[in-house]
Design a protein around this motif. Structure first.
Motif, PDB file in Angstrom:
ATOM      1  N   UNK A   2       0.839  -1.109  -0.080  1.00  0.00           N
ATOM      2  CA  UNK A   2       0.028   0.064   0.019  1.00  0.00           C
ATOM      3  C   UNK A   2       0.847   1.184   0.021  1.00  0.00           C
ATOM      4  N   UNK A   3       2.290   1.178  -0.124  1.00  0.00           N
ATOM      5  CA  UNK A   3       3.000   2.417  -0.010  1.00  0.00           C
ATOM      6  C   UNK A   3       3.389   2.527  -1.220  1.00  0.00           C
ATOM      7  N   UNK A   4       3.783   3.926  -1.727  1.00  0.00           N
ATOM      8  CA  UNK A   4       4.624   4.373  -2.724  1.00  0.00           C
ATOM      9  C   UNK A   4       5.891   3.882  -2.402  1.00  0.00           C
ATOM     10  N   UNK A   5       6.802   3.574  -3.471  1.00  0.00           N
ATOM     11  CA  UNK A   5       8.199   3.586  -3.304  1.00  0.00           C
ATOM     12  C   UNK A   5       8.772   4.353  -4.396  1.00  0.00           C
ATOM     13  N   UNK A  23      21.144  14.882  -2.151  1.00  0.00           N
ATOM     14  CA  UNK A  23      20.416  13.826  -2.880  1.00  0.00           C
ATOM     15  C   UNK A  23      19.293  14.196  -3.757  1.00  0.00           C
ATOM     16  N   UNK A  24      18.941  13.680  -4.503  1.00  0.00           N
ATOM     17  CA  UNK A  24      18.103  14.113  -5.699  1.00  0.00           C
ATOM     18  C   UNK A  24      17.198  12.864  -6.104  1.00  0.00           C
ATOM     19  N   UNK A  25      15.889  13.342  -6.487  1.00  0.00           N
ATOM     20  CA  UNK A  25      15.047  12.074  -6.792  1.00  0.00           C
ATOM     21  C   UNK A  25      15.408  11.582  -8.085  1.00  0.00           C
ATOM     22  N   UNK A  26      14.979  10.175  -8.278  1.00  0.00           N
ATOM     23  CA  UNK A  26      15.045   9.547  -9.594  1.00  0.00           C
ATOM     24  C   UNK A  26      13.800   9.170  -9.947  1.00  0.00           C
ATOM     25  N   UNK A  27      13.107   8.446  -9.210  1.00  0.00           N
ATOM     26  CA  UNK A  27      11.876   7.855  -9.954  1.00  0.00           C
ATOM     27  C   UNK A  27      11.124   7.465  -8.843  1.00  0.00           C
ATOM     28  N   UNK A  28      10.139   7.157  -8.961  1.00  0.00           N
ATOM     29  CA  UNK A  28       8.969   6.704  -8.078  1.00  0.00           C
ATOM     30  C   UNK A  28       7.841   5.926  -8.614  1.00  0.00           C
ATOM     31  N   UNK A  56       3.866   6.240 -12.599  1.00  0.00           N
ATOM     32  CA  UNK A  56       5.233   6.366 -12.234  1.00  0.00           C
ATOM     33  C   UNK A  56       5.550   7.675 -12.724  1.00  0.00           C
ATOM     34  N   UNK A  57       6.796   8.191 -11.754  1.00  0.00           N
ATOM     35  CA  UNK A  57       7.232   9.573 -12.017  1.00  0.00           C
ATOM     36  C   UNK A  57       8.641   9.601 -11.894  1.00  0.00           C
ATOM     37  N   UNK A  58       9.167  10.246 -13.059  1.00  0.00           N
ATOM     38  CA  UNK A  58      10.553  10.155 -13.348  1.00  0.00           C
ATOM     39  C   UNK A  58      11.410  11.732 -13.218  1.00  0.00           C
ATOM     40  N   UNK A  68      15.491   5.294 -17.747  1.00  0.00           N
ATOM     41  CA  UNK A  68      15.196   4.649 -16.597  1.00  0.00           C
ATOM     42  C   UNK A  68      13.640   3.982 -16.619  1.00  0.00           C
ATOM     43  N   UNK A  69      13.593   2.792 -15.931  1.00  0.00           N
ATOM     44  CA  UNK A  69      12.110   2.495 -15.641  1.00  0.00           C
ATOM     45  C   UNK A  69      12.051   1.670 -14.325  1.00  0.00           C
ATOM     46  N   UNK A  70      10.957   2.297 -13.744  1.00  0.00           N
ATOM     47  CA  UNK A  70      10.858   1.722 -12.230  1.00  0.00           C
ATOM     48  C   UNK A  70       9.535   0.929 -12.456  1.00  0.00           C
ATOM     49  N   UNK A  71       9.854  -0.313 -11.509  1.00  0.00           N
ATOM     50  CA  UNK A  71       8.673  -1.558 -11.596  1.00  0.00           C
ATOM     51  C   UNK A  71       8.879  -1.629 -10.026  1.00  0.00           C
TER      52      UNK A  71
END
Length: 123
Positions: A30-33, A44-49, A57-59, A67-70
């Motif tokens: 139930x969590x975003x990752x 530190x910087x954001x990469x993907x979620x 999905x957010x990049x 990049x691809x998050x899964x």
């Protein structure tokens, strides 16, 4: 609760890597990752979620198209497939979980963090 990231290494420009992060201690279905990175000497910087369902999905602009998050909720895993790597992708990559459930790019929305895995891209 513990997050463990793996899959980093030393590669050349244009190569690919697949990072994995497994969460121990509870279900994070139930969590975003998300994945964040910290380049040497930088913040530190954001990469993907990815949202809890995987539907959103957010990049970061710097990794879009490469990049691809899964995620696999049954295994409590999140992955980051990194293609066409560049020297500027060199950083320590960390995974994190967000109780908000959506694919947030804001680090303060994440409450558990892994220890990070080093990615080094040589030119």
């Amino acid at each position: 609760v513990q997050l463990q990231a793996s899959g980093g290494g030393l590669v050349q420009t244009g190569d690919s890597l697949r990072l994995s992060c497994v969460a121990y201690g509870r279900s994070f279905s139930n969590y975003g990752m998300g994945w964040f990175r910290q380049p040497p000497g930088k913040e530190r910087e954001f990469v993907a979620a990815i949202s809890w369902s995987g539907g959103t999905r957010n990049y970061a602009d710097s990794v879009k198209g490469r990049f691809t998050i899964s995620r696999d909720n049954a295994k409590n895993n999140v992955y980051l497939q990194m293609n066409s790597l560049k020297p500027e992708d060199t950083a320590v990559y960390s995974c994190a979980t967000s109780p908000r459930g959506w694919a947030s790019s804001v680090a303060s929305n994440y409450d558990h963090w892994g220890q990070g895995t080093q990615v080094t891209v040589s030119s």
